[in-house]
Design a protein around this motif. Structure first.
Motif, mmCIF file in Angstrom:
data_model
loop_
_atom_site.group_PDB
_atom_site.id
_atom_site.type_symbol
_atom_site.label_atom_id
_atom_site.label_comp_id
_atom_site.label_asym_id
_atom_site.label_seq_id
_atom_site.Cartn_x
_atom_site.Cartn_y
_atom_site.Cartn_z
ATOM 1 N N LEU A 694 0.855 -1.185 0.000
ATOM 2 C CA LEU A 694 0.000 0.000 0.000
ATOM 3 C C LEU A 694 0.894 1.238 0.000
ATOM 4 O O LEU A 694 1.737 1.398 0.896
ATOM 5 C CB LEU A 694 -0.923 0.020 1.224
ATOM 6 N N MET A 695 0.701 2.113 -0.990
ATOM 7 C CA MET A 695 1.560 3.273 -1.139
ATOM 8 C C MET A 695 0.699 4.512 -1.339
ATOM 9 O O MET A 695 -0.254 4.496 -2.123
ATOM 10 C CB MET A 695 2.499 3.076 -2.329
ATOM 11 N N PRO A 696 1.003 5.615 -0.619
ATOM 12 C CA PRO A 696 0.227 6.851 -0.780
ATOM 13 C C PRO A 696 0.213 7.326 -2.228
ATOM 14 O O PRO A 696 1.083 6.978 -3.037
ATOM 15 C CB PRO A 696 0.952 7.844 0.134
ATOM 16 N N SER A 697 -0.778 8.159 -2.551
ATOM 17 C CA SER A 697 -1.003 8.549 -3.942
ATOM 18 C C SER A 697 0.129 9.382 -4.535
ATOM 19 O O SER A 697 0.290 9.413 -5.747
ATOM 20 C CB SER A 697 -2.317 9.329 -4.049
ATOM 21 N N SER A 698 0.917 10.065 -3.705
ATOM 22 C CA SER A 698 2.031 10.852 -4.226
ATOM 23 C C SER A 698 3.223 10.727 -3.289
ATOM 24 O O SER A 698 3.078 10.394 -2.116
ATOM 25 C CB SER A 698 1.636 12.328 -4.385
ATOM 26 N N ARG A 699 4.412 11.040 -3.819
ATOM 27 C CA ARG A 699 5.627 10.893 -3.038
ATOM 28 C C ARG A 699 5.678 11.896 -1.888
ATOM 29 O O ARG A 699 6.164 11.596 -0.798
ATOM 30 C CB ARG A 699 6.844 11.082 -3.938
ATOM 31 N N GLU A 700 5.160 13.108 -2.138
ATOM 32 C CA GLU A 700 5.233 14.142 -1.122
ATOM 33 C C GLU A 700 4.196 13.967 -0.023
ATOM 34 O O GLU A 700 4.338 14.497 1.073
ATOM 35 C CB GLU A 700 5.045 15.526 -1.775
ATOM 36 N N LYS A 701 3.131 13.235 -0.308
ATOM 37 C CA LYS A 701 2.031 13.110 0.637
ATOM 38 C C LYS A 701 2.309 11.975 1.605
ATOM 39 O O LYS A 701 2.542 10.836 1.203
ATOM 40 C CB LYS A 701 0.732 12.851 -0.131
#
Length: 838
Positions: A694-701
């Motif tokens: 599971l990975m957040p929708s963006s790298r910065e978020k």
């Protein structure tokens, strides 16, 4: 060009260690002699038992099923056909198995992987020999014919070993014939197929010239005719009604009607009703799966899988139901090469095919490869029952009011041998008036290969929260609290390890200590229901299939001067399969080494339990160890040659080179909008266990994954699994190792388990002496991810004292969470986060 033709009959390393250390009481302890007890397990062949001929006391098949291939085959076929569909997975598997027995190298690997075969050829033979023997049992209640033949051209010689294997294990005769003289041969083959299928397939081979250049034909045919068990449908009750097609049109079709008691279930996951119609003979049954909406058939096909169906079959209740289903009869033909290629079986059709175990070439004879696979099936369902036939050609809680099951619109159906859990036929009824179907021409759009995009709507439409979801809540909450406790760096833990350790402790507790554990673990108040859930968990932790192994072991080590209550020992033995062994704790190093050696052995050298060796004190008198071991082999292994150094972005945005594994294939994926995360499932080879990333929708978020970790407590794992869809993707997954030593007392206290750590803890159901309390609760966890799969281990120790962006490329190149889950029960075996390569 070489041909193989066949006729197919349609047949509707993780370890968890929990250690309890009890120190010697200052008061005198009566010496007792406690014998070593070991639990012996025996293989029990489940069978369906009926109390009498009038009562259908249905018990679903309890053994291991091999139906993932069946449903995947059906889904891909469905994508290529807009009308009625009928397939026989079993018939195709038997024909492919004959190729598998003569295959080597990549050819054998592809066949075994796609069909989800057992880890060894001997296990595969045992499995399918059992199924074939089951079919050959004579019964006056139904008719079941199955036959398999191999025709070998007279210019080549079949290997004697191969001939013996297919005869002994698959009851297949090898016949030498002049394949270039096709006219008499085709006539003989068609007569044989017609005889097996009772005349329903009179001409399996239409074109005599098509086999002139063949060197081998594999033929399998199957015929089934069964009567409804209780003569549910009377011809006098059959009348015409409207059937609603998917294009909002209606057609007039004859409907059979019945009102009686049937096993019935409703599925919110599938948004469908499920009905069981058994045949006479207590062996076969047809299952109908009806979507609630008129246009819901394609959504049902997308969602259906063997795990959801198995769960709902077990939830079926014997209820009064009004049933209306259309009479139907149709035939279906399918050329299966493009479908099998999508399933991963490619090598048998290419010049690289390695089928060298079948024949000994003579002179300039070429090696075998498959040029076509054709399956012809047919089915008729009427008031009396069902007739079904197939040939495959390979070249080279009760409710108050009655329920209703009105099949007035398209539905799925499958026919199962309930004694072996084997699916004979799978079908889709779109139009009862259509009598033929084929995959040759189709106006259905194939599965999309478009880039993965973040949808505008939340994919979790009905997450719900059923009893199983509630049972798994502790695993998620524990992981979330632990993540807050250990905020930085990589992290891995085994929630199920902690839960089992606490559940065993609960068996020894009374009063507040017990109520806190029951409450925090979300255990039912009812003891029998509690025991049932525990048994389901433990059963799921003992299996070994296709190279993926999960094993559970538990042992209670007792000093000879300490008396543990017989009632508690019996609970450990009967509910947790725990051994009980005497040990002299006065010799500290000897005792520690004995425990250590056992732990090392049951964890296959994965857990050394160094903390136990260093912390075992002279006044220790009782240790309880529980170990869960998992070694997972990827269903689709990564090619080591494709593993390359690439950039992994740490939480601070800095690039860190690490080795990424790469694999291009079909995986289940979704963007879950409610938690703003990409979710990818990477299955293991047993078909029941998988890793979720599971990975957040963006790298910065959310670079530290704290928000995602908290959000996971709002969505059941079962809801995430149900919303994943198959997509063609390229995975980039970093290889990684994580090892943590975790003190869990603070996390458990945050969750609400406090009393067991206090001097007034009530654990009097364990021993006859003064009360004890827990002084430490530690877990040592290790996980390794590489091209072959996963090895993980968790050592949980309890100590006591007496009272004294995604696109088609799915790249895990930034911090992500992962879970190893049992996809049947949605139990989290391991969970963790990966934020920085070491």
């Amino acid at each position: 060009m070489n041909h193989v033709a066949g006729i197919l009959g349609y047949y509707i390393a993780v370890a968890c260690l929990a250690t309890l250390i009890i120190k010697e009481c200052k008061s005198e302890i009566t010496r007792s002699s406690i014998p070593l007890v070991t639990n012996e397990t025996t293989d029990i062949v489940p069978e369906i038992v009926y109390r009498n001929e009038d009562e259908d006391d249905f018990v679903p098949y309890q053994g291991e099923r091999f139906s993932i291939f069946d449903w995947t085959l059906f889904k891909i076929t469905n994508s290529k056909c807009s009308g009625n569909v009928l397939l026989s997975p079993l018939s195709l598997k038997i024909a492919l198995l004959l190729l598998y027995e003569g295959a080597q190298d990549e050819t054998a690997y592809e066949l075994a992987s796609a069909m989800q075969l057992p880890a060894t050829r001997s296990a595969t033979r045992d499995r399918f020999s059992t199924i074939l023997r089951s079919f050959q049992t004579n019964s006056s209640a139904y008719t079941l014919n199955i036959g398999t033949r191999i025709y070998i051209d007279s210019n080549i010689s079949i290997r004697r070993r191969y001939e013996a294997i297919v005869k002994n294990f698959y009851d297949t005769d090898a016949i030498t014939a002049n394949l270039s003289d096709s006219q008499p041969l085709v006539r003989g083959i068609n007569d044989w197929v017609s005889n097996v299928t009772h005349g329903n397939i009179p001409r399996m081979i239409e074109d005599e010239d098509s086999i002139k250049n063949s060197v081998m034909l594999v033929m399998n045919a199957l015929f089934f005719k069964g009567s409804w068990r209780k003569k549910y449908f009377s011809p006098e009750d059959t009348r015409t009604g409207k059937f609603y097609t998917t294009d909002n049109q209606t057609i007039d079709v004859p409907y059979m009607h019945a009102h009686g008691r049937f096993y019935y279930s409703e599925s919110s996951e599938l948004d469908a009703k499920i009905l069981r119609l058994p045949y006479d003979g207590h062996k076969f049954a047809m299952y109908l799966v009806l979507p609630r909406t008129f246009d819901g058939i394609e959504q049902l096909v997308d969602k259906v899988n063997p795990f959801v169906l198995t769960r709902h079959v077990w939830l079926m209740q014997d209820l009064p139901v009004h049933v209306s289903i259309p009479k139907f009869k149709f035939e279906f033909s399918s050329h299966l090469e493009p479908i099998l290629r999508q399933l991963g079986i490619r090598d048998i059709f290419d010049d690289t095919a390695t089928l060298t175990g079948i024949i000994r070439p003579k002179g300039s004879s070429r090696q075998l490869k498959v040029t076509d696979i054709l399956q012809k099936t047919g089915i008729e369902v009427n008031e009396n029952g069902t007739t079904a036939y197939v040939a495959t050609a390979i070249e080279i809680g009760n409710k108050i009011e009655d329920e209703t099951f009105f099949a007035y619109h398209p539905f799925l159906f499958y026919l199962e041998d309930e004694s072996t859990g084997t699916i004979i036929y799978i079908g889709k009824m779109m139009n009862p008036l259509d009598t033929t179907g084929t995959t040759t021409h189709s106006n259905r759009r194939p599965p999309s290969n478009a880039p993965l995009e973040i949808p505008n709507t939340d994919l979790i439409l009905r997450p719900g929260l059923n009893a199983e979801d509630r049972n798994n809540l502790f695993n998620v909450h524990f992981s979330q609290v632990l993540s807050k406790e250990y905020r930085n760096g990589n992290l891995v833990s085994s929630p199920v390890s902690v839960k089992i350790a606490l559940t065993m402790l609960m068996e020894a507790a009374n009063g507040k200590a017990k109520s806190e554990i029951v409450s925090v673990l979300r255990l039912p108040e009812n003891e029998s229901r509690r025991e049932e859930l525990t048994q389901r968990t433990l059963v799921s932790l003992k299996r070994n299939k296709n190279g993926t192994e999960i094993d559970f072991s538990s042992r209670l080590w007792i000093h000879e001067n300490l008396r543990v209550l017989d009632s508690y020992k019996n609970i450990l033995r009967t509910r947790y399969e725990a051994d009980v062994e005497n040990i002299n704790f006065e010799k500290v190093q000897d005792a520690a080494l004995l425990v250590y050696e056992w732990i090392r052995r049951v964890t296959r050298n994965t857990i050394s339990s160094a903390s136990l060796l260093t912390e075992l004190e002279p006044d220790t008198r009782l240790v309880s160890t529980s170990v869960i071991y998992l070694k997972g082999k990827w269903l689709k292994s990564f090619d080591k040659a494709k593993t390359k150094l690439q950039c992994f972005y740490r939480p601070d945005g800095i690039c860190r080179n690490t080795y990424f594994m790469k694999h291009e294939s079909t995986y289940r994926y979704a963007y879950i909008a409610s938690i703003e995360a990409h979710v990818l499932e990477i299955p293991y080879s047993d078909g029941k266990t998988s890793m979720l990333t599971l990975m957040p929708s963006s790298r910065e978020k959310d670079p530290e994954l704290r928000i995602l970790s908290e959000d996971l407590t709002t969505v059941p794992v079962s809801a995430i699994l149900e919303n994943l869809k198959e997509r063609d993707v390229t995975i980039y997954l970093p290889k990684f190792n994580i090892e943590n030593n975790l003190n869990l007392i603070s996390s458990l206290q945050r969750l609400g388990i406090k009393n067991i750590f206090q001097s007034n803890a009530n654990l009097t159901k364990m021993i006859t002496t003064d009360s004890v309390y827990v002084t430490n609760f530690v877990q040592n966890v290790k996980i390794e991810i590489d091209e072959e799969g996963t090895l993980a281990a968790a050592d949980t120790e309890l100590g006591y004292k007496f009272l004294s962006s995604w696109g088609n490329d799915v790249k895990m190149d930034r911090p992500f969470l992962f879970m190893i889950v049992d996809s049947v029960t949605s139990t989290i075996l391991f969970s963790g986060r990966f934020v920085e390569p070491l």
